[in-house]
Design an enzyme around this catalytic site. Sequence first.
Site, mmCIF file in Angstrom:
data_model
loop_
_atom_site.group_PDB
_atom_site.id
_atom_site.type_symbol
_atom_site.label_atom_id
_atom_site.label_comp_id
_atom_site.label_asym_id
_atom_site.label_seq_id
_atom_site.Cartn_x
_atom_site.Cartn_y
_atom_site.Cartn_z
ATOM 1 N N LEU A 62 0.858 -1.186 0.000
ATOM 2 C CA LEU A 62 0.000 0.000 0.000
ATOM 3 C C LEU A 62 0.891 1.231 0.000
ATOM 4 O O LEU A 62 1.830 1.313 0.799
ATOM 5 C CB LEU A 62 -0.881 0.031 1.260
ATOM 6 C CG LEU A 62 -2.314 -0.482 1.187
ATOM 7 C CD1 LEU A 62 -3.004 -0.251 2.520
ATOM 8 C CD2 LEU A 62 -3.098 0.165 0.067
ATOM 9 N N ASP A 63 0.614 2.192 -0.872
ATOM 10 C CA ASP A 63 1.394 3.429 -0.905
ATOM 11 C C ASP A 63 1.352 4.120 0.454
ATOM 12 O O ASP A 63 0.349 4.015 1.176
ATOM 13 C CB ASP A 63 0.844 4.383 -1.970
ATOM 14 C CG ASP A 63 1.070 3.879 -3.388
ATOM 15 O OD1 ASP A 63 1.983 3.067 -3.586
ATOM 16 O OD2 ASP A 63 0.323 4.299 -4.286
ATOM 17 N N PRO A 64 2.397 4.866 0.814
ATOM 18 C CA PRO A 64 2.386 5.584 2.096
ATOM 19 C C PRO A 64 1.177 6.496 2.269
ATOM 20 O O PRO A 64 0.638 6.605 3.377
ATOM 21 C CB PRO A 64 3.690 6.397 2.043
ATOM 22 C CG PRO A 64 4.599 5.574 1.192
ATOM 23 C CD PRO A 64 3.701 4.981 0.132
#
Length: 313
Positions: A48-50
């Site tokens: 998951l992207d930050p």
Amino acid sequence: MARRGSKKGRPVHGWLILDKPAGMGSTEAVSKVKWLFKADKAGHAGTLDPLASGMLPIALGDATKTVPFVMDGAKVYRFTVAWGEERSTDDLEGPVVDTSDTRPSEEEMRNLLPRYTGIIMQTPPQFSAIKINGARAYDLAREGETVEIAAREIEIGRLDLVSFSEDQAVFEIECGKGTYVRSLARDMGRDLGCFGHIAELRRTEVYPFTPEQLVDLPPLEEAAVAAHADGGDFGPLDAVLLDIATALEGLPEIAVNDDAAARIRLGNPVIVRGRDAPAEAPEAWASARGRLVALGAVEAGMFKPKRVFASGG
């Protein structure tokens, strides 16, 4: 001094379905959970992207052997696209690279959705973990390089418009492995002639896990304070873990007795018994007393183990 080769963590096994907060990277989240549980091994099933929040399945101990089954599962995201700007990262993190005063109508957006449903070709973002000649695309992008990333086939089961305003729209998508929601926002913006980027992104489901299984980080941190004290009790932490076999929903389960389980753990095949047992299955799992024994395949009525689980799930 600790002996060389000795493990630094506890032999804890299971799945934690973390509700990852925005602002934390997936690798950071795994490291945090590994430390909280004092686990000797940990990994995640799908980055998951930050800037994204939501479901991040984290495997501890022997559960890491089942990560590929979760990686291949369908995922559901709810995301907000802001119109009028395209950004280098296709989300809020990067600088603006194109702008437009045009804004799409609700009808235009709804008419576009079928184009992004089914099996389609998609080009991943420049800022992605895709490897280009051995280097990560995001590393090359940070160095100012523009790289050619080949389009790849993805599958989108459904794409729904949830809400609409002049400057942004909220969508929900159910998609398969390898789908980049950031690329979807970028491509939709280009097709609508207005540019677009992800303003908010949340993953709500990763099959076979459900939103009801999500665990917030703060309660884990609170429980870890007591658990990490001398003679602390890890019971409250371990209680939130799901059995390893939870990740195997959809695969045939081969129930065996204790004698057969012992043979399987030695790497030996066993005869599959039971009226409903499959004669052939490329992927299956064996259980004894409801506990995971091994992953394997059924061939000619024989269960052949490939990965054995000493922990019992």
